[in-house]
Design a protein around this motif. Sequence first.
Motif, mmCIF file in Angstrom:
data_model
loop_
_atom_site.group_PDB
_atom_site.id
_atom_site.type_symbol
_atom_site.label_atom_id
_atom_site.label_comp_id
_atom_site.label_asym_id
_atom_site.label_seq_id
_atom_site.Cartn_x
_atom_site.Cartn_y
_atom_site.Cartn_z
ATOM 1 N N LEU A 49 -8.399 -30.744 -20.964
ATOM 2 C CA LEU A 49 -8.593 -29.178 -20.409
ATOM 3 C C LEU A 49 -10.112 -29.164 -20.541
ATOM 4 N N GLU A 70 -6.454 -29.641 -16.596
ATOM 5 C CA GLU A 70 -6.795 -28.322 -16.002
ATOM 6 C C GLU A 70 -8.254 -27.855 -16.358
ATOM 7 N N ARG A 95 -4.270 -26.225 -10.568
ATOM 8 C CA ARG A 95 -4.539 -26.196 -11.872
ATOM 9 C C ARG A 95 -6.056 -25.833 -12.166
ATOM 10 N N ARG A 97 -8.319 -22.207 -13.215
ATOM 11 C CA ARG A 97 -8.285 -21.036 -13.430
ATOM 12 C C ARG A 97 -9.703 -20.635 -13.513
#
Length: 244
Positions: A49, A70, A95, A97
């Motif tokens: 991440l 992500e 993926r 954001r």
Amino acid sequence: MSTFEDLTVRIQHFVWQRRVESWEHEASPNLGKVIDAVIEEAAPGPEMLALDLGCGSGQVSLRLAPQVAELIGVDISERMVERMLARAAEDGLSRVRGQVSPLERLELARNSVDLIVSNYVFHHLNDDAKARVVQLCYGWLKPGGRLVIGDMMFGRGGTTQDRQVIMDKVKLLAAKGIGGYWRIAKNAVRYLLRVQEKPIAKERWVNLFETAGFKDVHVRTVVAEAGVVVGMKSSDAGAKDSHD
């Protein structure tokens, strides 16, 4: 956050809201080299991440996103984040954001991300804010996580290297004629008053990282005026770390 700091954040938000359309075309030719170095030093992996601080319209985020599980792009400008997400959608990157926040006010769970990157953003922060955000990054990273920051890295002219960087920039702008001389004058005011750009030397970057708790800190020079600083959070770092 003080009233002065709050005003600074508001000004930064206003400036970057207006620069969305022009930013991709205004960036320094050296920026691509620094981005390459940031991606390389980040050593992304498919389980990670990742967090991109000051993502802008996605220059780093969109290159990093296919290599991680992500990615969260954070920027002070909602228009920048919207642009980054639109570009991600165009590239089929599902993926990715976005989050709108000044970096100094960003709230994330402790020990929640594997990798944090940032490129050509921290020189817009004052020195106290730089230190604060580096400390926040330490808290957000999981043990074994990595922080990679690409930025202008020179001081206030106190060293031979600083003076050489400054002279090289002046010569480059002077060669552009009247427009270049105008930019020299404008940049000189910004530099002397530390109004917009507030770069610091490599040695100070190392100190910020080590003070925050990072280990194996090193700086990689990319071009005369810029480099990449990297630090690791120890794999045995526990929840009792004091850097929130």
